[in-house]
Every structure is written in C-alpha cells, then in structure tokens.
Design a protein around this motif. Structure first.
Motif, PDB file in Angstrom:
ATOM      1  N   ASP A   1       0.843  -1.193   0.000  1.00 22.79           N
ATOM      2  CA  ASP A   1       0.000   0.000   0.000  1.00 22.79           C
ATOM      3  C   ASP A   1       0.881   1.247   0.000  1.00 22.79           C
ATOM      4  N   GLY A   2       0.993   1.883  -1.157  1.00 18.65           N
ATOM      5  CA  GLY A   2       1.707   3.147  -1.265  1.00 18.65           C
ATOM      6  C   GLY A   2       3.183   3.079  -0.940  1.00 18.65           C
ATOM      7  N   LEU A   3       3.852   1.994  -1.359  1.00 22.10           N
ATOM      8  CA  LEU A   3       5.278   1.843  -1.040  1.00 22.10           C
ATOM      9  C   LEU A   3       6.103   2.942  -1.702  1.00 22.10           C
ATOM     10  N   THR A   4       6.922   3.581  -0.893  1.00 19.26           N
ATOM     11  CA  THR A   4       7.790   4.655  -1.348  1.00 19.26           C
ATOM     12  C   THR A   4       9.168   4.451  -0.743  1.00 19.26           C
ATOM     13  N   LYS A   5      10.201   4.710  -1.516  1.00 16.40           N
ATOM     14  CA  LYS A   5      11.557   4.605  -0.999  1.00 16.40           C
ATOM     15  C   LYS A   5      12.418   5.709  -1.590  1.00 16.40           C
TER      16      LYS A   5
ATOM     17  N   ARG B   1       7.826   5.074  -5.949  1.00 13.92           N
ATOM     18  CA  ARG B   1       6.861   6.132  -5.649  1.00 13.92           C
ATOM     19  C   ARG B   1       5.435   5.581  -5.658  1.00 13.92           C
ATOM     20  N   GLY B   2       4.909   5.292  -4.482  1.00 12.30           N
ATOM     21  CA  GLY B   2       3.502   4.941  -4.339  1.00 12.30           C
ATOM     22  C   GLY B   2       3.085   3.644  -5.000  1.00 12.30           C
ATOM     23  N   VAL B   3       3.888   2.612  -4.889  1.00  6.48           N
ATOM     24  CA  VAL B   3       3.563   1.317  -5.494  1.00  6.48           C
ATOM     25  C   VAL B   3       2.549   0.579  -4.620  1.00  6.48           C
ATOM     26  N   SER B   4       1.444   0.159  -5.224  1.00 10.78           N
ATOM     27  CA  SER B   4       0.389  -0.562  -4.507  1.00 10.78           C
ATOM     28  C   SER B   4      -0.073  -1.753  -5.343  1.00 10.78           C
ATOM     29  N   PHE B   5      -0.389  -2.840  -4.654  1.00  7.13           N
ATOM     30  CA  PHE B   5      -0.974  -4.005  -5.316  1.00  7.13           C
ATOM     31  C   PHE B   5      -1.461  -4.964  -4.242  1.00  7.13           C
TER      32      PHE B   5
ATOM     33  N   PRO C   1      10.844   0.588   3.903  1.00 10.81           N
ATOM     34  CA  PRO C   1      10.314   1.634   3.023  1.00 10.81           C
ATOM     35  C   PRO C   1      10.333   2.999   3.701  1.00 10.81           C
ATOM     36  N   SER C   2      10.463   4.046   2.904  1.00 11.04           N
ATOM     37  CA  SER C   2      10.360   5.406   3.436  1.00 11.04           C
ATOM     38  C   SER C   2       8.914   5.746   3.769  1.00 11.04           C
ATOM     39  N   GLY C   3       8.017   5.099   3.055  1.00 10.30           N
ATOM     40  CA  GLY C   3       6.593   5.295   3.306  1.00 10.30           C
ATOM     41  C   GLY C   3       5.820   4.119   2.761  1.00 10.30           C
ATOM     42  N   GLY C   4       4.580   3.978   3.229  1.00  8.63           N
ATOM     43  CA  GLY C   4       3.755   2.872   2.777  1.00  8.63           C
ATOM     44  C   GLY C   4       3.891   1.647   3.668  1.00  8.63           C
ATOM     45  N   THR C   5       3.109   0.621   3.354  1.00  5.99           N
ATOM     46  CA  THR C   5       3.008  -0.555   4.215  1.00  5.99           C
ATOM     47  C   THR C   5       2.920  -1.827   3.394  1.00  5.99           C
ATOM     48  N   VAL C   6       3.580  -2.880   3.891  1.00  9.58           N
ATOM     49  CA  VAL C   6       3.370  -4.229   3.380  1.00  9.58           C
ATOM     50  C   VAL C   6       2.561  -4.984   4.429  1.00  9.58           C
ATOM     51  N   ARG C   7       1.458  -5.583   4.007  1.00 11.06           N
ATOM     52  CA  ARG C   7       0.614  -6.325   4.932  1.00 11.06           C
ATOM     53  C   ARG C   7       0.446  -7.763   4.456  1.00 11.06           C
ATOM     54  N   LEU C   8       0.462  -8.681   5.407  1.00  7.95           N
ATOM     55  CA  LEU C   8       0.158 -10.077   5.133  1.00  7.95           C
ATOM     56  C   LEU C   8      -1.076 -10.450   5.936  1.00  7.95           C
ATOM     57  N   ASP C   9      -2.112 -10.834   5.222  1.00 11.41           N
ATOM     58  CA  ASP C   9      -3.387 -11.171   5.863  1.00 11.41           C
ATOM     59  C   ASP C   9      -3.876 -10.032   6.749  1.00 11.41           C
ATOM     60  N   GLY C  10      -3.697  -8.805   6.259  1.00  9.04           N
ATOM     61  CA  GLY C  10      -4.202  -7.626   6.946  1.00  9.04           C
ATOM     62  C   GLY C  10      -3.302  -7.063   8.024  1.00  9.04           C
ATOM     63  N   GLN C  11      -2.199  -7.726   8.337  1.00  9.79           N
ATOM     64  CA  GLN C  11      -1.308  -7.280   9.410  1.00  9.79           C
ATOM     65  C   GLN C  11      -0.036  -6.670   8.831  1.00  9.79           C
ATOM     66  N   ASP C  12       0.350  -5.532   9.349  1.00  2.46           N
ATOM     67  CA  ASP C  12       1.599  -4.884   8.952  1.00  2.46           C
ATOM     68  C   ASP C  12       2.754  -5.826   9.267  1.00  2.46           C
ATOM     69  N   VAL C  13       3.549  -6.177   8.261  1.00  3.32           N
ATOM     70  CA  VAL C  13       4.598  -7.174   8.463  1.00  3.32           C
ATOM     71  C   VAL C  13       5.662  -6.686   9.430  1.00  3.32           C
ATOM     72  N   ARG C  14       5.775  -5.367   9.630  1.00  2.49           N
ATOM     73  CA  ARG C  14       6.781  -4.849  10.546  1.00  2.49           C
ATOM     74  C   ARG C  14       6.436  -5.147  12.003  1.00  2.49           C
ATOM     75  N   GLU C  15       5.185  -5.532  12.249  1.00  3.86           N
ATOM     76  CA  GLU C  15       4.806  -5.916  13.612  1.00  3.86           C
ATOM     77  C   GLU C  15       5.415  -7.252  14.014  1.00  3.86           C
TER      78      GLU C  15
ATOM     79  N   GLY D   1      10.088   4.415 -11.086  1.00  3.31           N
ATOM     80  CA  GLY D   1       9.609   4.222  -9.727  1.00  3.31           C
ATOM     81  C   GLY D   1       8.104   4.190  -9.558  1.00  3.31           C
ATOM     82  N   ARG D   2       7.370   4.388 -10.645  1.00  3.31           N
ATOM     83  CA  ARG D   2       5.906   4.444 -10.571  1.00  3.31           C
ATOM     84  C   ARG D   2       5.285   3.265 -11.316  1.00  3.31           C
TER      85      ARG D   2
END
Length: 265
Positions: free
Chosen positions: A26-30, A39-43, A74-88, A229-230
C-alpha cells in the motif's frame, strides 16, 4: 522428473493454511537521500496468484522486491500479510518467504547438498523431510551427478538451481523470485515455469521479477509494469493486451515504457 522433485510435503494439494492469506503493498515509497526510487507502489496478491514485475533498469523493481522480502525499510507505505503490517512481526513474516535474489551469494566451499542442508536446518525443516526434499530438488534440476562437487565448481546456472531449491525447502507461503532465469538453459527454464505453476496451484503467492518478458507472460496472473519508480500499468496480461489492442506483453511493455522514454529524450 518434475513431479518427483516437488514431493516436498505430506500433501501437495492446495494448502489450507493459505486460504485466508493475502499479500498487500500500500503506497510503497523509498527515497535514497532525496532521490525517489519507488513512488507509491500498490498491489494485492492472493493465494494462487503470480504477480509479474516488469520494468527497465532503474525503474524500481529491485527496490520493490527488497522491500517485499523484508530486506529494506520503506520510506513510506506498508506491506501487509493477511491484513497485518509485516513490521509488527518481521521475523515471522520472513519465515513465510522463499526468496531467490538476483545475485547468487553462496558458501562455495560446500557441496550443493551441504549448502541445502545448512539452509534447511536454519529454516527448521525436520531432518528426514529435509533429506527427501534435497534429493527431490537435486533430481528435479539434474544435479545428482554433482552431489560431491563443491559449489565453486558449479556453473552460474547450476548455482542458480541451488538458490531456487534453497528458497523452496521450507514450503514458503510467499515465493519472491528476482531474475530467477539468470544463467538457466532452455530446459531448466521450462522446468522452472512448471514449478511456478505447480506452486501457484498449491496456493502459494508468487512475485516474479524479470527482464524476460516471455517468462512473465507464460506464468503471471497479473502484471505490474514500473517506470521511473511508478506503476504505469497493473492488470492481467490478457486485459493489458486487450485494452491496448496489442498482441503481446512485449508490445505493451514497449508502448508503455520504451516509447515513453524515447519521447522524453
């Protein structure tokens, strides 16, 4: 040979543990200093999906792959697995990933089976299961005659086969392939294609980053094309071809990326 090499678990049918999983970016930015690489990669990617990641050099593919693999913050944005932020729970997330890097870095004084035994042990694969899987992969990739040779004596393609095997030893839920065809001959490329299709049928989620357009076109359920980057395109291969009234993914890529770059010169 393919079936023999894929006897990796007690049940090769669709894994019920993967039924509710989904990988989302969701909105990955680096940024590197003030320079944007992504810049703002989402899928989103669901079980059984194969996401093809395409783009020219400098488009942000490698940075995106490194973020997905948990190797880069990432500088911004989130990677989630099954709805959970993977950084948790980054370690827990990495335990579910099988990653084939673009550059092969191996302990070359080990033999192929010794290296795979090391990786499988670090992944906590039970010894008996690990031995069976190593034997299966060595047979699948035609390496049984080289089991006693050190990796220093392996060709680039043979080392790539070991990297792919190492990534799959622990039956990962997510498989991230960064230029997996590097050094592979035609026969092994076909074996890899069948392997990816089999893993997808079992419910794995696969990210396949490559410059080889034909490989992406043959295996991907969806494609993201990156440029500068887009995301410049994100859809199924067939819909991209239909929407742009073009016959192949190569023509879509050329239209969206190559001609755009030429026009901007």
């Amino acid at each position: 040979m393919l079936e023999r090499g894929l006897e990796m678990g007690p049940d090769r049918k669709r894994d019920p543990r993967l039924a509710s999983c989904g990988l989302e970016a969701d909105g990955l930015t680096k940024y590197y200093s003030a320079i944007p690489a992504v810049r703002g990669v989402s899928f989103s990617l669901r079980p059984g999906g194969v996401l093809g990641l395409l783009g020219p050099n400098g488009s942000g593919k490698s940075t995106t792959v490194s973020i997905l693999a948990g190797l880069l913050e990432p500088s911004g944005g989130t990677v989630r697995l099954d709805g959970q932020d993977v950084r948790e729970d980054l370690l827990g997330y990495k335990a579910q990933i099988g990653y084939v890097p673009e550059e092969a870095v191996l302990y070359t004084y080990l033999t192929g089976p010794e290296y795979l035994t090391l990786i499988g042990s670090l992944r906590a694969v039970p010894p008996a299961t690990l031995r069976a899987r190593i034997d299966g992969f060595m047979a699948l990739f035609g390496l049984t005659d080289d089991i006693h040779a050190p990796l220093s004596a392996y060709s680039k393609g043979m080392r790539q086969k070991i990297l792919i095997s190492a990534a799959l030893l622990h039956n990962p839920a997510i498989v991230i392939l960064d230029e997996p065809n590097s050094g592979l001959d035609v026969t092994t490329t076909l074996v890899l294609r069948s392997l990816v299709q089999t893993l997808a049928s079992e419910g794995r989620m696969i990210v396949y980053s490559s410059h080889v357009l034909e490989s992406i076109e043959r295996v991907a359920t969806d494609v993201i094309i990156l440029n500068d980057g887009r995301v410049v395109a994100h859809d199924s291969v067939s819909r991209l071809r239909d929407l742009m009234e073009l016959a192949s993914l190569e023509q879509v890529f050329r239209q969206l990326v190559i001609e755009t770059d030429i026009d901007g010169m």
